[in-house]
Enzyme design. Structure first.
Site, PDB file in Angstrom:
ATOM      1  N   LYS A  14       0.673  -1.219   0.013  1.00 33.79           N
ATOM      2  CA  LYS A  14      -0.084   0.095  -0.225  1.00 33.79           C
ATOM      3  C   LYS A  14       0.807   1.243  -0.173  1.00 33.79           C
ATOM      4  CE  LYS A  14      -4.316  -1.728   1.916  1.00 33.79           C
ATOM      5  NZ  LYS A  14      -4.205  -3.127   1.817  1.00 33.79           N
TER       6      LYS A  14
ATOM      7  N   GLU B 133      -6.743   1.577  -2.903  1.00 36.37           N
ATOM      8  CA  GLU B 133      -5.759   0.468  -3.124  1.00 36.37           C
ATOM      9  C   GLU B 133      -6.222  -0.062  -4.243  1.00 36.37           C
ATOM     10  OE1 GLU B 133      -6.177  -2.251   0.146  1.00 36.37           O
ATOM     11  OE2 GLU B 133      -8.068  -2.896  -0.481  1.00 36.37           O
TER      12      GLU B 133
ATOM     13  N   ASN C 145      -6.523  -3.940  -6.003  1.00 37.21           N
ATOM     14  CA  ASN C 145      -6.481  -5.392  -5.617  1.00 37.21           C
ATOM     15  C   ASN C 145      -5.964  -6.004  -6.762  1.00 37.21           C
ATOM     16  OD1 ASN C 145      -7.084  -5.688  -2.777  1.00 37.21           O
ATOM     17  ND2 ASN C 145      -9.054  -4.564  -3.291  1.00 37.21           N
TER      18      ASN C 145
ATOM     19  N   PHE D 135     -22.571  -6.840  14.725  1.00 38.62           N
ATOM     20  CA  PHE D 135     -22.921  -6.970  13.266  1.00 38.62           C
ATOM     21  C   PHE D 135     -22.458  -8.394  12.579  1.00 38.62           C
ATOM     22  CE2 PHE D 135     -23.008  -2.430  13.766  1.00 38.62           C
ATOM     23  CZ  PHE D 135     -24.261  -1.996  13.651  1.00 38.62           C
TER      24      PHE D 135
END
Length: 652
Positions: A117, A294, A296, A354
């Site tokens: 990153k 970012e 991927n 959650f």
């Protein structure tokens, strides 16, 4: 003509997804698996399968030496690798040079550049891609993290340089949270990616998370110099920085913003000489300003929604590009046809933060494939085990429609018809999200869940009409079962017994209320009186089926009876949420007040993990005095670390 044999160094739904396309293309497949995955679906689907080690991913699916040996042994011509396999593995493989094996994906340089990153952010800046303000170097320790966070200004996002999937990420609002976030993020990063380097950047509060697919088909450049962007995916519904619901296209983007984001994504792909499918992720604020998050370098979990609206098979395109073929499409050929929605179905308890992981065996499992325009990408089946070693995803449930309303309506129906038994699951949360007025209107952000459910998710809140519908359905189901129990192979058990009864007086306990219910039978229908109102309930009453279609005063509902016992207690899934009821005859209800109640267990002095996992650290010892809120231990589950704290002051 592409490859004769392809090895898939992955597991679960994504391995199954690759195998399906390989079968379509006439390519033989080799699956790898850990010892606990010996009977997994991807193993059964593949033409060959080889065990590469024990359950932990570091000793099996990320075991570089073992995978390399399988490639040689099976003579695979190409390999599709697990996203977490580090770049050093690609180098050690010497795929093209010494082994003559082709990697399905971008080259090592692109993976290294975009997988880091820190480096990817610098590359994005040089490619004139909008980036988030922050520190571009490696954070050395907690003290430096605090200093950098103060310079940037709170809140900040601490994230693993080699990370992804929400792992190794923490939001910090002050110095204390920065120190704690640095510790947990570095530990998670080391555990998940073998790389504990961290970076810190400004946290964009209340943004949308929108990504542009880049790939041989989407954004990626292929060896022939062609680059495409395949429109966007809206991924703002998240918990713990992990996506829950995705859709394509986004309700928020206008054609100009979409084009600008697509062109910046293509610019980044070209800058890194990217040649395969990939995804460039952006954060978008309320003014449609967007910032690079970012890239991927893999096929994303949510890729099916892009396939639905474009008609493209991204796996097939990746394989074609890896073989050296040019892209078959131009940017003008890429359409937006209809709307697609994806829900990630997890083995999680949505009532705990959650979604805290659940483990167990799928005792009953039935996908809603009979619902029109439904796609299910899964790597499990009835009898499969959900273990602590891997991601708790059960499947990706995708629905498609000519417009968003149609896609959402089909998703609602698909969720109601999805049968999952043996583990906790998040169907109730998913259903509540897609029918919530804010979501339906497109008023969403990455803070949707905590804003809509500030006190945590509690399940569906019944309206008065829905409560009466549930009570009437439960009472009808009870009577239908009583009538069935009087018969044996279609014949009365005792022919001389009178079975002419046509009315029942019941007492139904739901939540904090006890409701008198009167039921009368008319053919295959029941007339039910609740709260002084009469409802007509009709069904085929196939009590052996896990799904029951019921019509209540003309309104169709699909329900599931999860459990029942001899004391009248029953659990019914209604509108996605499981409700516990107790149904008794009027006489039994009057006598029940004489039954003693079981005392609740006193757990105030016990620290009990809310999820199964591995104890990776214990911060106290017997005899220590601890204060309320003090860390006692750290539990790692599904690659995420969780701090367990004392609920009160006391002695260990």
């Amino acid at each position: 003509q592409t490859f004769e044999k392809l090895l898939i160094a992955n597991r679960g739904e994504i391995a199954c997804r690759v195998i399906k396309t390989c079968k379509k293309m006439g390519i033989k497949t080799v699956a790898i698996h850990s010892d606990v995955d010996a009977n997994a679906v991807h193993v059964k689907m593949a033409d060959e399968a080889v065990c590469v080690g024990p359950a932990p991913t570091s000793k099996s699916y990320l075991n570089m030496d073992a995978i390399m040996e399988v490639i040689r042994k099976t003579r695979a011509q190409a390999v599709s690798l697990n996203v977490s396999i580090c770049c050093s593995f690609l180098s050690s493989l010497s795929l093209q040079a010494s082994e003559g094996v082709t990697f399905i994906g971008p080259d090592t340089h692109a993976i290294q550049a975009m997988g880091d990153k820190i480096e990817s952010k610098l590359l994005a800046k040089n490619a004139k891609v909008n980036t988030i303000p922050g520190f571009d170097g490696v954070v050395k320790d907690a003290d430096e993290a605090v200093r950098i966070a103060r310079e940037i200004g709170y809140p900040v996002m601490i994230k693993a340089s080699a990370g992804g999937g929400g792992k190794g990420m923490r939001i910090a609002w002050d110095d204390e949270e920065t120190r704690e976030g640095f510790r947990f993020s570095s530990q998670e990063a080391a555990s998940s990616f073998g790389d504990d380097r961290l970076l810190i950047e400004k946290f964009i509060d209340n943004p949308r998370h929108i990504e542009i697919q880049v790939c041989t088909i989407i954004i990626a450049t292929n060896k022939h110099g062609n680059a495409l962007w395949l429109n966007e995916r809206e991924c703002s519904i998240q918990r713990r920085n992990q996506k829950v619901v995705e859709e394509a296209p986004s309700t928020f983007l206008d054609p100009e913003t979409r084009k600008a984001m697509g062109e910046q994504a293509v610019a980044l792909a070209k800058a890194v000489k990217y040649s395969s499918a990939g995804t460039v992720e952006f954060l978008v604020d309320s003014s449609k300003n967007f910032y690079f998050l970012e890239m991927n370098t893999r096929l994303q979990v949510e890729h099916p929604v892009t396939e639905c609206i474009t008609g493209l098979d991204l796996v097939q395109e990746m394989i074609r590009v890896a073989k050296g073929y040019p892209l078959r499409h131009k940017q003008a050929d890429i359409p937006i046809n209809g709307w697609a929605v994806e829900c990630r179905v997890y083995a999680e308890d949505p009532y705990k933060s959650f979604g805290l992981p659940s483990i167990g065996k799928l005792s009953q499992y039935q996908e809603p494939l009979h619902v029109p325009s439904v796609r299910v990408d899964s790597g499990i089946q009835q009898g499969s085990d959900i273990s602590i070693y891997y991601d708790p995803m059960i499947s990706k449930l995708i629905t498609y429609g000519s417009n968003r309303a149609e896609a959402l309506k089909r998703m609602e129906e698909a969720l109601d018809n999805y049968v999952i038994r043996g583990v906790a699951h998040n169907i109730s949360l998913l259903r509540e999200v897609i029918v919530h007025p804010r979501f339906v209107q497109g008023d969403i952000s990455t803070k949707f869940l905590p804003e809509v459910y500030p006190d945590g998710f509690k399940g569906h809140k019944l309206t008065d009409l829905e409560r009466r519908q549930l009570l009437a359905t439960a009472a009808s189901l009870y009577v239908a079962e009583q009538l069935r129990s009087q018969r044996f192979l279609g014949t009365p058990r005792i022919p001389i017994a009178k079975s002419k009864r046509s009315s029942w007086e019941l007492s139904v306990h739901l939540g904090d209320g006890i409701y008198p219910v009167a039921v009368s039978k008319h053919g295959s229908s029941f007339s039910v009186e609740v709260d002084g109102m009469k409802l007509n309930v009709t069904s085929e009453w196939n009590l052996a089926s896990p799904l029951l279609s019921v019509t209540i005063d003309g309104t169709q509902r699909t329900i599931q009876r999860i459990s029942r016992n001899a004391s009248g207690e029953t659990s019914i899934q209604f509108l996605g949420t499981v409700y516990k009821l107790q149904i008794l005859t009027k006489v039994a209800a009057e006598l029940s007040k004489y039954m003693p109640e079981k005392a609740a267990e006193d757990t105030s002095s016990i620290l009990r993990s809310p999820m199964p996992g591995t104890v990776v650290a214990v911060s106290v010892k017997p005899g220590d005095m601890v204060s309320e809120g003090q860390e006692i231990c750290v539990i790692e589950a599904m690659k995420m670390q969780n701090s367990m704290i004392a609920a009160k002051t006391g002695k260990v």
